[in-house]
Design an enzyme around this catalytic site. Structure first.
Site, PDB file in Angstrom:
ATOM      1  N   GLU A 281      33.222  -7.446  17.969  1.00  0.00           N
ATOM      2  CA  GLU A 281      34.569  -6.689  18.028  1.00  0.00           C
ATOM      3  C   GLU A 281      35.039  -6.129  19.311  1.00  0.00           C
ATOM      4  O   GLU A 281      35.676  -5.102  19.621  1.00  0.00           O
ATOM      5  CB  GLU A 281      34.707  -5.707  16.921  1.00  0.00           C
ATOM      6  CG  GLU A 281      34.676  -6.144  15.495  1.00  0.00           C
ATOM      7  CD  GLU A 281      34.762  -5.030  14.502  1.00  0.00           C
ATOM      8  OE1 GLU A 281      35.195  -3.931  14.811  1.00  0.00           O
ATOM      9  OE2 GLU A 281      35.087  -5.313  13.386  1.00  0.00           O
TER      10      GLU A 281
ATOM     11  N   GLU B 249      31.282  -9.458   8.933  1.00  0.00           N
ATOM     12  CA  GLU B 249      31.513  -8.252   8.214  1.00  0.00           C
ATOM     13  C   GLU B 249      32.468  -8.484   7.190  1.00  0.00           C
ATOM     14  O   GLU B 249      33.546  -9.006   7.236  1.00  0.00           O
ATOM     15  CB  GLU B 249      32.001  -7.346   9.075  1.00  0.00           C
ATOM     16  CG  GLU B 249      31.043  -6.786  10.176  1.00  0.00           C
ATOM     17  CD  GLU B 249      31.459  -5.411  11.160  1.00  0.00           C
ATOM     18  OE1 GLU B 249      32.438  -4.937  10.595  1.00  0.00           O
ATOM     19  OE2 GLU B 249      31.042  -5.442  12.240  1.00  0.00           O
TER      20      GLU B 249
END
Length: 913
Positions: free
Chosen positions: A510, A603
């Site tokens: 991220e 995720e």
């Protein structure tokens, strides 16, 4: 590597695990190893803070000035551009530290030369004669922050409300016998948090800024064989440096490695198996040799391969042999010797239960003038690995859906200090649930953890960075990324590339460069190129929570890893018009844009719950955000355990399962998270630990555990009922009952009366009876599979708490000061039924050669010290961790007492190896 076809771009065979061990000789041989690897974990002295007036010249580099701490940002907040620092005219250690990483910089012109001078030599703590007798005695691994105290108010909820930041010093005298003269001697540190600097006998040797990497400094030029050798290590762990609890200190193992002057390099072997079948395997081996001496040496290198049994012991017979090779290594240089061998009928490494994690050991022996001067063991597994963009991942030709979890590096109440048994327990429970994969979030793990994943047959995504040049917190890794990314990435790859469990290298999570277009993609490409150079047998990836298919960054990596984007992010109407990330489901879009790349859901979920806490009313939705009165209770800091709520950007397990079933080309998922962890306590940043784990911080299973078990172990007959059935205040009120089962049909009974028989529809993953009325007694469920009886479960109303019940996960443990027993304490009624709402305070005491290491209860809002020998239970449960005293065998008795309750005791046996 040859250019693969488009539809099978990533087809790999390998793997191996490089290990430096003492006495690495074939089974039954008596020859001692010329290489020694000695643990130096014992006998350290520790002190927080610099001596007065010394700090100014000991900083690694100038840092931004953080005027106000605030870490309550949502987890998917956009990373920010780094601050432009104006260098101040003050001395810093950076020029003397940078050369430590030179071995991992490919271009010699970019390597660093140590400047003249010896910074810190005038600091009292580095001097041999300094009296440290009043410092604290510690044994490594050591986390200085886990003892607290917790910060109950203000910021730092994101970092676990434990004081991990600050400056810490460690000192130890090294016993180097005169017989070591002429040897190369290295200090190997598996992990130190963070900005570490090492002095030996008053001379600055080197260091490493990143807290998660393993690294080495060469003590040889400054060691005094037969004399006093004083080691001094300073760590400078910044505040605002992490989004979770990082720990502080020398929190992994530390070693001395002693070799001949000419020796096999650090992580100096690399094994691949480019051709694998049931009948044979080709094993290719590269051995890198260092010669730091002033004259060239000609050495002979030979390698034998042995099979390992299930316990990791070498079997007696050689199963393959590399032809002996001679090579000349120039003075002050390195050379790599390569060879190939064939192995008939190999035992393949693969994930259970369909496959077995068979392993081998390659024993490399190096000789100079006919004398053995080095011996090095490389453990490895033989397997093929194929990433199919339409079907997922294949190991040894068999499709393996990823049933994975993300795990942070802390071990709950033990903190960041690594303990092999604690890590083993975590993996055992995840395997019990049905997990077959682990994503290391978001950093290289302790090397012993990868030994465990190899042994258990778990598939691993090994990840190196949580940030690149853009920052998530003011003092995170972005400050050193430009200087250190190559060294950190190459060192991780060389350390870990031989582990058969690793299937994918992740170069970022991220990162803010998702937002910077071509500039960010250029960094991703640079990192992926390093992966291909060091480990071309496995692909690269980077987890993306914002980048879309048409953006540059996804094109720069080999495998598409999506965080939450597969299910869609904040698609509920209440998020319309907000400035947060809002993303429609992305699996089809990425698959259409990159038909030749596999997709992994790196995720998923980030569902939230407090174990054993059920809040009413119960949501009719399968996935809802947490709000006050809708799954959340901010006054008490808890989230309902009906497992129907998630973070705003996430989804529940039910929603994720449906999305994955609707997109079978996705290789599988990594749930956020397997275990609760310290820090990031969304949605209540006043707490100490996360709510996202399938297992709570103490290691107690949440109800969600059984939802995953029902899906991931479909052939296991099981059923699980929630909530508990002890609600005296709810008599006559609607109290929904849900059941998780691997069966496809279920009938619920309350006190023998049927509440209806239900069959699960497609894309449904639980049985729901949302209109049941509470009455005390028994709830029972009978489940069916294909019309036949499958599994039953029942829960009963508990009467008043009456006593304590202790159960150990193991009653026999080694008396080595490392092995642990995890003891569950239940509060029970007079019939032995767990009292699921009891929070009685319990006191513990221990007799015999053992000690209480920590206690916990899994309550994310608890600020009781983990070292306390008394603790309130949380929803009927408490945990005590016990270890034996080193070298002392005998019976250890743990006693638990609580006012108004019948106490209990349990006896353990500690044994010497």
């Amino acid at each position: 590597m040859s250019s693969p076809s488009a539809r099978s771009r990533w087809v790999f065979s390998l793997s191996a695990t490089a290990s430096l061990l003492c006495a690495l000789v074939p089974a039954g041989a008596s020859e001692t190893s010329p290489r020694e690897r000695v643990s130096i974990n014992a006998g350290w002295r520790f002190q927080m803070g610099d001596p007065e007036g010394a700090s100014a010249g000991l900083m690694y580099d100038v840092r931004p000035d953080v005027k106000e701490s605030a870490d309550g940002k949502v987890a998917d907040a956009k990373p920010e551009e780094a601050e432009q620092l104006h260098k101040q005219a003050q001395p810093v250690l950076k020029p003397w530290i940078l050369p430590t990483g030179n071995a991992f910089i490919k271009d010699p012109a970019r390597r660093f030369e140590r400047p003249p001078g010896n910074p810190g030599s005038d600091v009292a703590y580095v001097r041999s004669r300094f009296d440290d007798s009043r410092w604290e005695k510690v044994t490594l691994p050591h986390d200085w922050a886990i003892r607290g105290p917790f910060l109950t108010t203000g910021p730092y909820g994101g970092m676990g409300r434990l004081p991990s930041w600050g400056i810490g010093w460690y000192r130890k005298k090294l016993d180097i016998p005169a017989s070591d003269a002429g040897k190369s001697i290295f200090l190997d540190i598996d992990g130190a948090m963070s900005y570490t600097t090492v002095w030996l006998n008053g001379t600055l040797i080197g260091g490493w800024p990143y807290g998660y990497n393993s690294w080495r400094v060469d003590l040889t030029p400054h060691i005094v064989p037969g004399g006093v050798n004083q080691l001094a290590i300073r760590l400078d762990n910044p505040p605002e440096s992490a989004r979770w609890y990082p720990g502080g200190g020398l929190y992994r193992n530390v070693w001395l490695t002693k070799t001949h002057a000419v020796h096999i390099a650090q992580w100096g072997t690399h094994i691949t198996t480019p051709e694998v079948s049931a009948s044979s395997a080709t094993i290719e081996l590269g051995v890198t040799i260092d010669n730091p001496s002033d004259r060239a040496s000609t050495v002979e290198v030979a390698t034998d391969v042995y099979a390992l049994d299930a316990e990791g012991r070498r079997e007696r017979n050689v199963v393959a042999r590399f032809a002996s090779a001679r090579t000349s290594i120039p003075a002050n240089a390195s050379s790599t010797v390569r060879g190939s061998a064939k192995l008939d009928k190999p035992r393949l490494w693969g994930p259970p239960p369909e496959q077995q994690p068979n392993r081998y050991a390659a024993i490399t022996t190096m000789s100079l003038d006919g004398k053995v001067i080095d011996r090095y063991e490389t453990r490895f597994g033989i397997r093929s690995l194929r990433f199919d963009p339409d079907k997922g991942i294949f190991v040894n030709g068999r499709h393996v859906p990823l049933r994975g979890v993300n795990n942070h590096h802390d071990l709950g109440s033990l903190g960041a200090a690594f303990n092999e048994r604690a890590a083993e327990r975590q993996l055992e429970m995840l395997i019990e649930m049905g997990a077959n994969a682990i994503r290391m979030a978001h950093n290289p793990p302790a090397p012993e953890l990868l030994e465990l994943t190899d042994r258990f047959g778990l598939l691993v995504v090994d990840e190196v960075f949580d940030s690149w040049e853009r920052k998530k917190t003011p003092l995170d890794f972005h400050l050193i990324f430009k200087d250190w990314h190559e060294q950190d990435l190459r060192s991780m790859l060389r350390r870990d590339r031989n582990h058969p469990s690793i299937i994918l290298w992740s170069v970022g999570n991220e990162v803010g460069e998702q937002y910077t277009g071509d500039e960010g993609a250029a960094i991703a490409k640079r990192l992926s190129d390093i992966v291909r150079e060091e480990s071309p047998d496995r692909p690269s990836t980077a987890a993306m929570n914002w980048a879309k298919p048409q953006m540059p960054l996804p094109a720069a990596i080999d495998v598409i890893s999506l965080n939450y984007q597969g299910e869609g992010i904040r698609q509920a109407p209440e998020f319309e018009g907000t400035d947060r990330i809002r993303t429609p489901p992305q699996y089809p879009a990425f698959h259409a844009k990159f038909p030749d790349k596999s997709i992994v859901s790196s995720e998923t979920a980030s569902a939230l719950s407090s174990r054993g806490t059920y809040l009413f009313p119960v949501s009719k939705e399968i996935s809802a955000p947490v709000r006050e009165g809708r799954g959340g209770d901010s006054a008490n800091g808890h989230v309902s355990a009906y497992e129907l709520h998630a973070v705003d950007f996430g989804s529940t397990a039910d929603k994720v399962f449906a999305s994955l079933d609707g997109h079978p080309f996705v290789a599988g998922e990594f749930v956020w998270t397997g275990w609760d962890y310290l820090g990031e306590p969304t949605p209540y940043y006043t707490a100490r630990s996360s709510y996202s784990g399938i297992i709570d911080l103490a290691g107690f299973r949440k109800d969600r555990f059984y939802l995953y078990q029902a899906r991931w172990r479909p052939d296991l007959p099981m059923a699980h009922i929630l909530p508990h059935w002890s609600w005296p205040e709810r008599v006559g009120q609607v109290t929904p009952v849900h059941v998780f089962s691997s069966g496809d049909e279920a009938e619920l009974f309350i006190n023998g009366k049927s509440q209806g028989r239900k069959k699960r529809a497609p894309f449904e993953y639980r049985f729901r009876w949302d209109d049941t009325i509470y009455e005390p007694g028994e709830v029972k469920v009978a489940t069916y599979r294909n019309g036949k009886a499958w599994a039953t479960a029942a829960t009963k109303t508990a009467s008043a708490p009456a006593g304590l019940d202790l159960v150990a996960d193991r009653a026999r443990l080694r008396a080595d000061g490392l092995d642990l027993s995890f003891i569950t304490v239940r509060i029970v009624d007079g019939n032995g039924v767990t009292a699921p709402r009891a929070n009685n305070r319990i006191k513990f005491r221990i007799d015999g050669p053992g000690e209480i290491v920590a206690t916990d209860n899994g309550d994310p809002t608890s600020f009781e010290s983990f070292q306390s020998t008394e603790r309130a239970a949380f929803n009927g449960l408490c945990l005590v961790i016990v270890r034996g005293q080193p070298g002392k065998a005998g019976k250890v008795t743990l006693r638990a007492e609580s006012s108004s309750l019948q106490g209990d005791a349990i006896t353990l046996q500690t044994v010497r190896d």
